[in-house]
Scaffold this motif. Structure first.
Motif, PDB file in Angstrom:
ATOM      1  N   ILE A  78       0.847  -1.192   0.000  1.00 22.10           N
ATOM      2  CA  ILE A  78       0.000   0.000   0.000  1.00 22.10           C
ATOM      3  C   ILE A  78       0.881   1.240   0.000  1.00 22.10           C
ATOM      4  N   ASP A  79       0.784   2.016  -1.067  1.00 20.61           N
ATOM      5  CA  ASP A  79       1.481   3.303  -1.111  1.00 20.61           C
ATOM      6  C   ASP A  79       0.584   4.388  -0.504  1.00 20.61           C
ATOM      7  N   ASP A  80      -0.680   4.369  -0.886  1.00 20.27           N
ATOM      8  CA  ASP A  80      -1.703   5.242  -0.319  1.00 20.27           C
ATOM      9  C   ASP A  80      -3.055   4.652  -0.719  1.00 20.27           C
ATOM     10  N   ARG A  81      -4.131   5.344  -0.395  1.00  9.88           N
ATOM     11  CA  ARG A  81      -5.458   4.762  -0.634  1.00  9.88           C
ATOM     12  C   ARG A  81      -5.805   4.605  -2.115  1.00  9.88           C
ATOM     13  N   LYS A  82      -5.049   5.267  -2.978  1.00 14.62           N
ATOM     14  CA  LYS A  82      -5.303   5.158  -4.412  1.00 14.62           C
ATOM     15  C   LYS A  82      -4.308   4.247  -5.129  1.00 14.62           C
ATOM     16  N   HIS A  83      -3.276   3.802  -4.420  1.00 17.28           N
ATOM     17  CA  HIS A  83      -2.230   2.995  -5.039  1.00 17.28           C
ATOM     18  C   HIS A  83      -1.898   1.818  -4.125  1.00 17.28           C
ATOM     19  N   TRP A  84      -2.485   0.668  -4.431  1.00 14.24           N
ATOM     20  CA  TRP A  84      -2.253  -0.518  -3.622  1.00 14.24           C
ATOM     21  C   TRP A  84      -2.393  -1.780  -4.444  1.00 14.24           C
ATOM     22  N   LYS A  85      -1.840  -2.865  -3.894  1.00 13.12           N
ATOM     23  CA  LYS A  85      -1.957  -4.201  -4.465  1.00 13.12           C
ATOM     24  C   LYS A  85      -2.222  -5.152  -3.310  1.00 13.12           C
ATOM     25  N   SER A  86      -3.015  -6.172  -3.551  1.00 16.76           N
ATOM     26  CA  SER A  86      -3.308  -7.159  -2.519  1.00 16.76           C
ATOM     27  C   SER A  86      -3.442  -8.533  -3.162  1.00 16.76           C
ATOM     28  N   VAL A  87      -2.792  -9.505  -2.553  1.00 20.37           N
ATOM     29  CA  VAL A  87      -2.795 -10.881  -3.066  1.00 20.37           C
ATOM     30  C   VAL A  87      -3.270 -11.824  -1.982  1.00 20.37           C
ATOM     31  N   ILE A  88      -4.049 -12.817  -2.388  1.00 20.12           N
ATOM     32  CA  ILE A  88      -4.454 -13.894  -1.478  1.00 20.12           C
ATOM     33  C   ILE A  88      -4.001 -15.209  -2.090  1.00 20.12           C
ATOM     34  N   VAL A  89      -3.278 -15.973  -1.287  1.00 23.70           N
ATOM     35  CA  VAL A  89      -2.812 -17.301  -1.685  1.00 23.70           C
ATOM     36  C   VAL A  89      -3.534 -18.304  -0.798  1.00 23.70           C
ATOM     37  N   THR A  90      -4.250 -19.225  -1.407  1.00 22.79           N
ATOM     38  CA  THR A  90      -4.899 -20.294  -0.662  1.00 22.79           C
ATOM     39  C   THR A  90      -4.181 -21.589  -1.006  1.00 22.79           C
ATOM     40  N   GLY A  91      -3.866 -22.359   0.022  1.00 28.17           N
ATOM     41  CA  GLY A  91      -3.138 -23.598  -0.224  1.00 28.17           C
ATOM     42  C   GLY A  91      -3.046 -24.468   1.006  1.00 28.17           C
ATOM     43  N   THR A  92      -2.143 -25.411   0.924  1.00 29.38           N
ATOM     44  CA  THR A  92      -1.951 -26.386   2.000  1.00 29.38           C
ATOM     45  C   THR A  92      -0.596 -26.136   2.656  1.00 29.38           C
ATOM     46  N   ALA A  93      -0.603 -26.040   3.988  1.00 34.45           N
ATOM     47  CA  ALA A  93       0.633 -25.847   4.746  1.00 34.45           C
ATOM     48  C   ALA A  93       1.149 -27.207   5.206  1.00 34.45           C
ATOM     49  N   GLU A  94       2.404 -27.445   4.921  1.00 38.73           N
ATOM     50  CA  GLU A  94       3.046 -28.705   5.316  1.00 38.73           C
ATOM     51  C   GLU A  94       4.232 -28.374   6.206  1.00 38.73           C
ATOM     52  N   ARG A  95       4.262 -28.982   7.378  1.00 39.10           N
ATOM     53  CA  ARG A  95       5.389 -28.763   8.288  1.00 39.10           C
ATOM     54  C   ARG A  95       6.586 -29.554   7.777  1.00 39.10           C
ATOM     55  N   MET A  96       7.713 -28.886   7.644  1.00 42.51           N
ATOM     56  CA  MET A  96       8.934 -29.532   7.176  1.00 42.51           C
ATOM     57  C   MET A  96       9.469 -30.426   8.297  1.00 42.51           C
ATOM     58  N   THR A  97       9.856 -31.642   7.927  1.00 42.82           N
ATOM     59  CA  THR A  97      10.356 -32.576   8.935  1.00 42.82           C
ATOM     60  C   THR A  97      11.796 -33.000   8.686  1.00 42.82           C
TER      61      THR A  97
END
Length: 158
Positions: A78-97
Motif C-alpha cells: 500500500i502506497d496510499d489509498r489510491k495505489h495498492w496491491k493485494s494478493v491472497i494465496v490459498t493452499g496447503t501448509a506442510e510442516r517440514m520434517t
C-alpha cells in the motif's frame, strides 16, 4: 472551475504480477481455521516459486494447522489509498520434517528477512515459559488471486 484528479480503478492482477508482489514482499497475514473459528496472524515469509515458506514456533497456529492444513496468506503493498496491491494465496501448509528441507526453508526466510535470525536462537525455558520449539512450513499454493488499483483520469466540475 474544472479540477483534474485521478480516481483509482480496481483490476484483477495476473499471475505474473502476483508472483512479483510475492517475490518482493516478505510480510503478510496467515489465516487458518479450526472448529469454524478463523485465526489470523502476521508472519514473515519467503517466496520461492511456486512455494511459500515461513518460520514460527509451536503454539496455537501450529495446533490449528496440524488439524486443518488449509490456509490462506494475504499480502499487500500500500502506497496510499489510491495505489495498492493485494494478493491472497490459498493452499496447503506442510510442516517440514527433514533437516535438509528445514535448512533450505530457513535459508530462504533468512534471505528474505535477516532480522528473524535472533528468534531462531531463543531456546530458554523456566517455570513460567514453555520452550520455543521451531516449526518450519511450506505452503503449496492452490489458488492465487490479486487485485490492484490503476489510476484513471476524471475531469469533472467540483
Amino acid at each position: 472551475m474544472i479540477e483534474e484528479r485521478t480516481l483509482p480503478q480496481i483490476v484483477d492482477m495476473g499471475n505474473e504480477k502476483i508472483r512479483e508482489l510475492l517475490k518482493h514482499q516478505n510480510f503478510g497475514h496467515l489465516g487458518c481455521c479450526r472448529d469454524n473459528r478463523p485465526y489470523v496472524i502476521p508472519i514473515h515469509f519467503a517466496y520461492s516459486d511456486p512455494d511459500i515458506y515461513f518460520y514460527t514456533t509451536e503454539g496455537l497456529k501450529t495446533e490449528i494447522i496440524g488439524e486443518n492444513a488449509t490456509v490462506c496468506l494475504q499480502v499487500e503493498e500500500i502506497d496510499d489509498r489510491k495505489h495498492w496491491k493485494s494478493v491472497i494465496v490459498t493452499g496447503t501448509a506442510e510442516r517440514m520434517t527433514s533437516q535438509q528441507d528445514i535448512d533450505h526453508a530457513k535459508e530462504l526466510v533468512e534471505a528474505a528477512n535477516p532480522r528473524l535470525l535472533p528468534a531462531w536462537s531463543i531456546r530458554w525455558m523456566d517455570q513460567w515459559v514453555k520452550s520455543n520449539i521451531e516449526a518450519v512450513y511450506r505452503i503449496s499454493p492452490e489458488i492465487l488471486s490479486g487485485r490492484m488499483t490503476i489510476a484513471q483520469r476524471d475531469d469533472t466540475d467540483e
